[in-house]
Design a protein around this motif. Structure first.
Motif, PDB file in Angstrom:
ATOM      1  N   SER A  99       0.847  -1.242   0.192  1.00 51.60           N
ATOM      2  CA  SER A  99       0.006  -0.012  -0.122  1.00 51.60           C
ATOM      3  C   SER A  99       0.710   1.443   0.084  1.00 51.60           C
ATOM      4  CB  SER A  99      -0.934  -0.001   1.107  1.00 51.60           C
ATOM      5  OG  SER A  99      -1.819  -1.316   1.124  1.00 51.60           O
ATOM      6  N   ILE A 100       1.820   1.185   0.812  1.00 48.25           N
ATOM      7  CA  ILE A 100       2.820   2.412   0.891  1.00 48.25           C
ATOM      8  C   ILE A 100       3.508   2.572  -0.618  1.00 48.25           C
ATOM      9  CG2 ILE A 100       4.922   3.555   1.956  1.00 48.25           C
ATOM     10  CD1 ILE A 100       4.032   2.385   4.631  1.00 48.25           C
ATOM     11  N   GLY A 101       3.984   1.541  -0.904  1.00 52.47           N
ATOM     12  CA  GLY A 101       4.647   1.656  -2.356  1.00 52.47           C
ATOM     13  C   GLY A 101       3.849   2.200  -3.392  1.00 52.47           C
ATOM     14  N   ALA A 102       2.689   1.400  -3.420  1.00 49.79           N
ATOM     15  CA  ALA A 102       1.620   1.874  -4.566  1.00 49.79           C
ATOM     16  C   ALA A 102       1.232   3.403  -4.345  1.00 49.79           C
ATOM     17  CB  ALA A 102       0.426   1.141  -4.484  1.00 49.79           C
ATOM     18  N   THR A 103       1.054   3.972  -3.140  1.00 47.85           N
ATOM     19  CA  THR A 103       0.638   5.119  -3.012  1.00 47.85           C
ATOM     20  C   THR A 103       1.864   6.069  -3.199  1.00 47.85           C
ATOM     21  OG1 THR A 103      -0.528   4.453  -0.953  1.00 47.85           O
ATOM     22  CG2 THR A 103      -0.162   6.921  -1.165  1.00 47.85           C
ATOM     23  N   ALA A 104       3.287   5.661  -2.976  1.00 43.95           N
ATOM     24  CA  ALA A 104       4.282   6.601  -3.500  1.00 43.95           C
ATOM     25  C   ALA A 104       4.289   6.715  -5.175  1.00 43.95           C
ATOM     26  CB  ALA A 104       5.423   6.007  -2.726  1.00 43.95           C
ATOM     27  N   ILE A 105       4.352   5.533  -5.595  1.00 47.59           N
ATOM     28  CA  ILE A 105       4.303   5.629  -7.054  1.00 47.59           C
ATOM     29  C   ILE A 105       3.246   6.515  -7.632  1.00 47.59           C
ATOM     30  CG2 ILE A 105       4.042   4.179  -9.268  1.00 47.59           C
ATOM     31  CD1 ILE A 105       5.208   1.869  -7.722  1.00 47.59           C
ATOM     32  N   THR A 106       1.937   6.155  -7.075  1.00 46.91           N
ATOM     33  CA  THR A 106       0.731   7.010  -7.508  1.00 46.91           C
ATOM     34  C   THR A 106       0.910   8.429  -7.556  1.00 46.91           C
ATOM     35  OG1 THR A 106      -0.784   5.142  -7.023  1.00 46.91           O
ATOM     36  CG2 THR A 106      -1.719   7.375  -7.349  1.00 46.91           C
ATOM     37  N   MET A 107       1.445   9.018  -6.263  1.00 47.94           N
ATOM     38  CA  MET A 107       1.571  10.505  -6.029  1.00 47.94           C
ATOM     39  C   MET A 107       2.809  10.909  -6.820  1.00 47.94           C
ATOM     40  SD  MET A 107      -1.127  10.803  -4.307  1.00 47.94           S
ATOM     41  CE  MET A 107      -0.742  12.729  -4.239  1.00 47.94           C
ATOM     42  N   GLY A 108       3.593  10.164  -7.028  1.00 49.38           N
ATOM     43  CA  GLY A 108       4.810  10.685  -7.678  1.00 49.38           C
ATOM     44  C   GLY A 108       4.503  11.150  -9.172  1.00 49.38           C
ATOM     45  N   TYR A 173      -1.775  -1.420  -8.447  1.00 46.00           N
ATOM     46  CA  TYR A 173      -2.582  -0.685  -7.509  1.00 46.00           C
ATOM     47  C   TYR A 173      -2.443   0.752  -8.064  1.00 46.00           C
ATOM     48  CZ  TYR A 173      -3.570  -4.305  -4.184  1.00 46.00           C
ATOM     49  OH  TYR A 173      -3.821  -5.772  -3.842  1.00 46.00           O
ATOM     50  N   ALA A 174      -1.163   1.193  -8.255  1.00 46.96           N
ATOM     51  CA  ALA A 174      -0.829   2.677  -8.673  1.00 46.96           C
ATOM     52  C   ALA A 174      -1.764   2.778 -10.187  1.00 46.96           C
ATOM     53  CB  ALA A 174       0.620   2.867  -8.843  1.00 46.96           C
ATOM     54  N   LEU A 175      -1.761   2.076 -10.785  1.00 48.01           N
ATOM     55  CA  LEU A 175      -2.655   2.241 -12.116  1.00 48.01           C
ATOM     56  C   LEU A 175      -4.361   2.565 -11.846  1.00 48.01           C
ATOM     57  CD1 LEU A 175      -2.511   2.099 -14.989  1.00 48.01           C
ATOM     58  CD2 LEU A 175      -2.927  -0.434 -15.123  1.00 48.01           C
ATOM     59  N   MET A 176      -4.560   1.672 -10.920  1.00 47.19           N
ATOM     60  CA  MET A 176      -5.942   1.860 -10.683  1.00 47.19           C
ATOM     61  C   MET A 176      -6.320   3.130  -9.677  1.00 47.19           C
ATOM     62  SD  MET A 176      -7.186  -0.784 -12.131  1.00 47.19           S
ATOM     63  CE  MET A 176      -9.106  -0.923 -11.673  1.00 47.19           C
ATOM     64  N   ASN A 177      -5.392   3.451  -8.727  1.00 45.85           N
ATOM     65  CA  ASN A 177      -5.557   4.719  -8.242  1.00 45.85           C
ATOM     66  C   ASN A 177      -5.350   6.028  -8.736  1.00 45.85           C
ATOM     67  OD1 ASN A 177      -6.110   3.421  -6.134  1.00 45.85           O
ATOM     68  ND2 ASN A 177      -4.267   3.123  -5.292  1.00 45.85           N
ATOM     69  N   LEU A 178      -4.421   6.006  -9.817  1.00 45.73           N
ATOM     70  CA  LEU A 178      -3.850   7.035 -10.620  1.00 45.73           C
ATOM     71  C   LEU A 178      -4.973   8.168 -11.178  1.00 45.73           C
ATOM     72  CD1 LEU A 178      -1.392   8.445 -11.234  1.00 45.73           C
ATOM     73  CD2 LEU A 178      -1.171   7.180 -13.663  1.00 45.73           C
ATOM     74  N   PRO A 179      -5.879   7.537 -11.737  1.00 48.74           N
ATOM     75  CA  PRO A 179      -7.100   8.502 -12.138  1.00 48.74           C
ATOM     76  C   PRO A 179      -7.799   9.358 -10.967  1.00 48.74           C
ATOM     77  CG  PRO A 179      -7.376   6.461 -13.405  1.00 48.74           C
ATOM     78  CD  PRO A 179      -6.388   6.376 -12.128  1.00 48.74           C
ATOM     79  N   VAL A 228      -3.693   9.510   1.387  1.00 51.23           N
ATOM     80  CA  VAL A 228      -4.537   8.794   2.225  1.00 51.23           C
ATOM     81  C   VAL A 228      -5.620   7.905   1.401  1.00 51.23           C
ATOM     82  CG1 VAL A 228      -6.311   8.645   3.821  1.00 51.23           C
ATOM     83  CG2 VAL A 228      -4.127  10.214   4.163  1.00 51.23           C
ATOM     84  N   LEU A 229      -6.354   8.674   0.502  1.00 52.73           N
ATOM     85  CA  LEU A 229      -7.374   7.816  -0.218  1.00 52.73           C
ATOM     86  C   LEU A 229      -6.563   6.828  -1.065  1.00 52.73           C
ATOM     87  CD1 LEU A 229     -10.443   8.358  -0.584  1.00 52.73           C
ATOM     88  CD2 LEU A 229      -9.889   9.435  -2.828  1.00 52.73           C
ATOM     89  N   CYS A 230      -5.508   6.964  -1.751  1.00 51.85           N
ATOM     90  CA  CYS A 230      -4.974   5.871  -2.433  1.00 51.85           C
ATOM     91  C   CYS A 230      -4.326   4.902  -1.559  1.00 51.85           C
ATOM     92  CB  CYS A 230      -3.688   6.485  -3.151  1.00 51.85           C
ATOM     93  SG  CYS A 230      -3.853   7.739  -4.411  1.00 51.85           S
ATOM     94  N   PHE A 231      -3.858   5.340  -0.400  1.00 57.51           N
ATOM     95  CA  PHE A 231      -3.326   4.096   0.491  1.00 57.51           C
ATOM     96  C   PHE A 231      -4.719   3.189   0.892  1.00 57.51           C
ATOM     97  CE2 PHE A 231      -2.821   2.568   4.723  1.00 57.51           C
ATOM     98  CZ  PHE A 231      -1.778   1.940   4.732  1.00 57.51           C
ATOM     99  N   ILE A 232      -5.808   3.951   1.207  1.00 63.04           N
ATOM    100  CA  ILE A 232      -7.148   3.098   1.539  1.00 63.04           C
ATOM    101  C   ILE A 232      -7.503   2.253   0.413  1.00 63.04           C
ATOM    102  CG2 ILE A 232      -9.335   3.232   2.113  1.00 63.04           C
ATOM    103  CD1 ILE A 232      -8.746   5.720   3.711  1.00 63.04           C
ATOM    104  N   PHE A 233      -7.617   2.660  -0.945  1.00 62.72           N
ATOM    105  CA  PHE A 233      -7.757   1.671  -1.903  1.00 62.72           C
ATOM    106  C   PHE A 233      -7.208   0.481  -2.195  1.00 62.72           C
ATOM    107  CE2 PHE A 233     -10.013   5.723  -4.220  1.00 62.72           C
ATOM    108  CZ  PHE A 233     -11.144   5.338  -3.481  1.00 62.72           C
ATOM    109  N   SER A 234      -5.690   0.967  -1.736  1.00 65.11           N
ATOM    110  CA  SER A 234      -4.570  -0.260  -1.946  1.00 65.11           C
ATOM    111  C   SER A 234      -4.804  -1.037  -0.738  1.00 65.11           C
ATOM    112  CB  SER A 234      -3.243   0.444  -1.941  1.00 65.11           C
ATOM    113  OG  SER A 234      -3.170   1.400  -3.195  1.00 65.11           O
ATOM    114  N   TRP A 235      -5.051  -0.528   0.543  1.00 69.56           N
ATOM    115  CA  TRP A 235      -5.250  -1.517   1.634  1.00 69.56           C
ATOM    116  C   TRP A 235      -6.334  -2.467   1.565  1.00 69.56           C
ATOM    117  CZ3 TRP A 235      -2.335  -2.227   5.952  1.00 69.56           C
ATOM    118  CH2 TRP A 235      -2.719  -2.738   6.843  1.00 69.56           C
TER     119      TRP A 235
END
Length: 302
Positions: A99-108, A173-179, A228-235
């Motif tokens: 979740s943390i990794g996916a959130t970092a990629i998404t926000m980056g 997860y990053a791909l799904m949260n990016l939009p 936080v929202l991306c983290f929750i979606f990944s979690w």
């Protein structure tokens, strides 16, 4: 026009009732997590508080304690098996990492993309935004079969390299949260007047310096809310984690293993599920103002 006292009371009462309706399943979930087995499977009545609370379920799932030994120590007798199958510490760690990794990629990616969309005019901008939003509407199951094939070819599924498994989940997860992250961040960047950028560049700052030192600090609350929202979606994601890897068991996948051929371990399911909800509640409470403002796409102003 100011609302009359009776109408205010009626509004508050309705709000409390609606909140209670939506919160009751969470309350019942948490209550079940501290019930002994006899209270969970009480067939004669719905047992709310007529039981002695026990923390066996938390001890086994969160702390790796022996289920059999706890039962003996608390005088519940023998015949309680399955000491190791319900230890969920590794699953919690894996969920945190992914979740943390996916959130970092998404926000980056989302921060730069949202800033560019907010500040730069280009042909087809509105259509592009609609396309970005449309990606979030796509259900994961619609792309599951091709994703499994791609992951097999790329060596990210059923591989001895655990790092590739983590990377595979983080990327999808990053791909799904990016939009949703891009749209949220765009709304926050839109709230910063473009005059701020122009003033900074007149003073000699480059576009990058303007973004990094001027604009980004002004939307740090939005960055936190989007993260936080991306983290929750990944979690909480279940389907992709279940099919894209067999070596990594995130918390949602671990919970479904408690449904066995001999019955459902409701106490363990409720304990791990309740513990998994707590981080989401804490993070949402910390950024709730920014989160609500972002989800309304900037329609609420401070």
């Amino acid at each position: 026009m100011e609302m009359s006292r009776p109408l205010q009371l009626l509004r508050d009462t309705v709000a409390v009732l609606v909140t209670a309706i939506f919160m009751f399943p969470i309350f019942w979930w948490a209550l079940t997590s501290i019930k002994p087995i006899s209270a969970v499977f009480d067939k004669d009545r719905v047992n709310f508080f007529d039981f002695t609370p026990t923390f066996i379920n938390y001890g086994v799932t969160l702390f790796g304690q022996s289920r059999s030994q706890i039962a003996i120590d608390e005088g519940l007798g023998m015949g309680v098996a399955g000491a190791d199958a319900y230890d969920s510490r590794m699953s919690i760690l894996e969920s945190v990492i992914v979740s943390i990794g996916a959130t970092a990629i998404t926000m980056g990616v989302a921060v730069f993309a949202a800033y560019a969309i907010s500040r730069m005019a280009f042909r087809g901008r509105a259509s592009y935004l609609n396309w970005v939003l449309g990606q979030r509407f796509m259900p994961p199951i619609a792309i599951l079969i091709p994703l499994v094939s791609i992951y097999k070819v790329a060596g990210m599924r059923d591989t001895d390299n655990l790092y590739m498994g983590y990377l595979g989940l983080m990327m999808i997860y990053a791909l799904m949260n990016l939009p949703i992250a891009v749209l949220l961040m765009k709304s926050f960047f839109d709230d910063v007047p473009k005059d701020v950028d122009e003033a900074a560049m007149i003073d000699g700052a480059t576009r990058w310096q303007t973004f990094r030192k001027v604009v980004l600090p002004m939307v740090k609350g939005g960055v936190a809310a989007s993260a936080v929202l991306c983290f929750i979606f990944s979690w909480t994601e279940f389907l992709l984690s279940l099919f894209l890897t067999t070596d990594i068991r995130t918390v949602p996948v671990k919970i479904q293993t408690f449904v066995t051929s001999t019955g459902n371990e409701w106490g363990f399911i409720a304990a791990l599920g309740t513990a998994a909800i707590i981080p989401s509640f804490i993070f949402i409470l910390l950024v709730q103002k920014h989160l609500v403002r972002g989800l309304t796409l900037g329609s609420l102003k401070e």
